[in-house]
Design an enzyme around this catalytic site. Structure first.
Site, PDB file in Angstrom:
ATOM      1  N   ARG A 187       0.849  -1.220   0.000  1.00 54.84           N
ATOM      2  CA  ARG A 187       0.000   0.000   0.000  1.00 54.84           C
ATOM      3  C   ARG A 187       0.876   1.259   0.000  1.00 54.84           C
ATOM      4  NH1 ARG A 187      -2.998  -3.656  -0.706  1.00 54.84           N
ATOM      5  NH2 ARG A 187      -5.122  -3.911   0.072  1.00 54.84           N
ATOM      6  N   SER A 201     -10.862  -0.755   3.184  1.00 50.52           N
ATOM      7  CA  SER A 201     -10.123  -0.835   4.460  1.00 50.52           C
ATOM      8  C   SER A 201      -9.770   0.570   4.918  1.00 50.52           C
ATOM      9  CB  SER A 201      -8.817  -1.618   4.270  1.00 50.52           C
ATOM     10  OG  SER A 201      -9.080  -2.912   3.807  1.00 50.52           O
ATOM     11  N   GLU A 232      -5.215   3.884   5.924  1.00 44.11           N
ATOM     12  CA  GLU A 232      -4.908   3.688   4.495  1.00 44.11           C
ATOM     13  C   GLU A 232      -5.570   4.806   3.686  1.00 44.11           C
ATOM     14  OE1 GLU A 232      -5.690  -0.230   2.447  1.00 44.11           O
ATOM     15  OE2 GLU A 232      -6.840   1.064   1.108  1.00 44.11           O
TER      16      GLU A 232
END
Ligand code: FAD
Ligand code: EPU
Length: 341
Positions: free
Chosen positions: A166, A240, A337
């Site tokens: 990520r 998420s 995130e």
């Protein structure tokens, strides 16, 4: 100028959290030329700038000062093709899932496990999207950008993107410095499907598929995702909310002794263990909880949802409470995130 600039634009339909926020200025670009015109106009008026794709990884906690530029550069072009692989260049404004389906239909393998991820192709390298055992970095050849300050074009080779879990160079030293205009992918024609993520194999087994094609894998992924992730068209969310934390083996052993059923996966580097944030949040008692207009999804504790009419601040406040609980119970600090604006 060939593009128009709107004032006080409501961003509600431009973010999957469905948060009400206003952009001082707003414009859409459909080509590199339109983008460079808008960049020079923004520079002239010293407007802060925010690049928007599908708004599926954004949380607006306030109105946006300056100009929001929405990327709608389209087009899919084959640059090179041989018996083994194809090099395909895709406009950054193409919808990611539609691009995946285009590739699956052509028999081009490599991104089928990334089916149904919302957002645009241009955002895919920013956080190196990943799911079901695959990360997009494994298929990206290069990323074409325009530098915001100068309007000059620059091509980043895969190795220059510093991809991680990520993560990429576009979230680090080049954060807010470049606009992605095209992404070039190297996809395989001899498919070697990846069913390593347990749930995929299970779905294929249930269907009696023993020799899966990339289309079978894509369909299995879509089915799994639909069974646990809320559809943003029905329930505002950004997937998420936090990244899965990676901790050292030593710290993990301490946790494992205390919580023998703790779930874990190999980390992105030697000596690191990935612990699913969803497990930590569920164990902290948050799964399914509703607080005012927001809540923790009842099927996936890593997803914060807007039940309607929530402000970005309400979502952020809930995320802070969740983070505190996980810190207190497990001594782990979760990192968001989602891009918090
Ligand atoms: P946006 O949200 O518009 O932007 C995200 C960031 O990228 C911002 O910082 C923005 O400024 C920047 N940006 C966007 N486009 C450009 C550009 N062209 N040039 C420069 N900067 C740009 N992600 C995963 O990795 N795996 C998943 O499985 C996954 N599942 C999800 C499920 C749901 C239901 C939702 C809502 C989200 C999920 N996500 C997942 C997160 C999200 O889909 C990805 O992060 C996606 O890549 C965001 O694309 P976007 O176009 O919506 O980007
Ligand atoms: N878990 C729980 N409770 C929950 C959710 C998860 O205990 O409420 C545990 C379970 O043990 C489960 C494990 O966590 O086996 C993993 O859950 P899941 O397969 O749903 O994946 P995840 O780790 O929660 C990550 C990505 C997703 C991606 C999936 C599938 C991150 C931050 N999230 O989620 O990406 O789709 O794996 O590969 O890495 C996103 O980035 O927005 C996103 C949705």
């Amino acid at each position: 100028m060939s593009t128009s600039i709107e004032s006080n634009k409501n961003l509600k339909k431009y973010n999957t959290f469905s948060i009400q926020a206003t952009a001082e200025k707003f414009s859409i670009f459909k080509s590199e030329k339109e983008l460079t015109e808008l960049l020079s106009e923004s520079k002239q008026h010293q407007l802060p700038l925010l690049i928007l794709g599908g708004g599926s990884n954004m949380l607006f906690t306030q109105n946006v000062k300056g100009i929001v530029l929405k990327n709608e550069i389209l087009g899919i072009q084959v640059l090179e093709e041989n018996t083994d692989s194809v090099l395909v260049k895709c406009g950054a404004g193409e919808v990611w899932h539609e691009f995946v389906i285009h590739c699956v239909n052509k028999g081009w393998a490599g991104i089928e496990n990334l089916s149904l991820i919302p957002g645009t192709v241009g955002a895919s390298p920013i956080q190196n999207i990943g799911a079901y055992g695959v990360e997009v970095k494994d298929t990206i050849e290069s990323v074409d950008c325009v530098e915001i300050e100068t309007g000059l074009k620059k091509r980043f080779k895969n190795t220059e993107c510093e991809f991680g879990y990520r993560d990429s160079v576009f979230k680090k030293i080049y954060k807010g410095k470049y606009v992605v205009t095209y992404v070039t992918f190297r996809l395989k024609k001899q498919a070697l499907v990846n069913t390593s993520y347990g749930a995929i194999q299970q779905v294929l087994d249930e269907k009696g598929i023993t020799n899966p094609t990339i289309r079978d894998v894509s369909r299995a992924v879509v089915e799994i995702r639909r069974s646990k992730l809320p559809n943003p068209a029905q329930l505002g969310n950004a997937g998420s909310f936090f990244k899965n934390p990676e901790i050292r083996e030593k710290e993990f052993t301490v946790l494992k002794n205390k919580y023998p059923d703790i779930v874990s996966f190999p980390g992105s580097a030697e000596g690191l263990i990935k612990v699913p944030a969803g497990w930590l949040i569920e164990r902290s008692g948050w799964k399914g909880k509703v607080v005012g207009n927001v809540g923790i999804h009842r099927l996936q504790a890593l997803v914060i949802v807007n039940y309607g009419g929530a402000s970005g601040q309400e979502v952020l406040d809930l995320s802070i409470e969740v983070r505190k609980s996980v810190q207190e119970l497990f001594g782990i600090d979760l990192t968001p995130e989602v891009n918090i604006i």
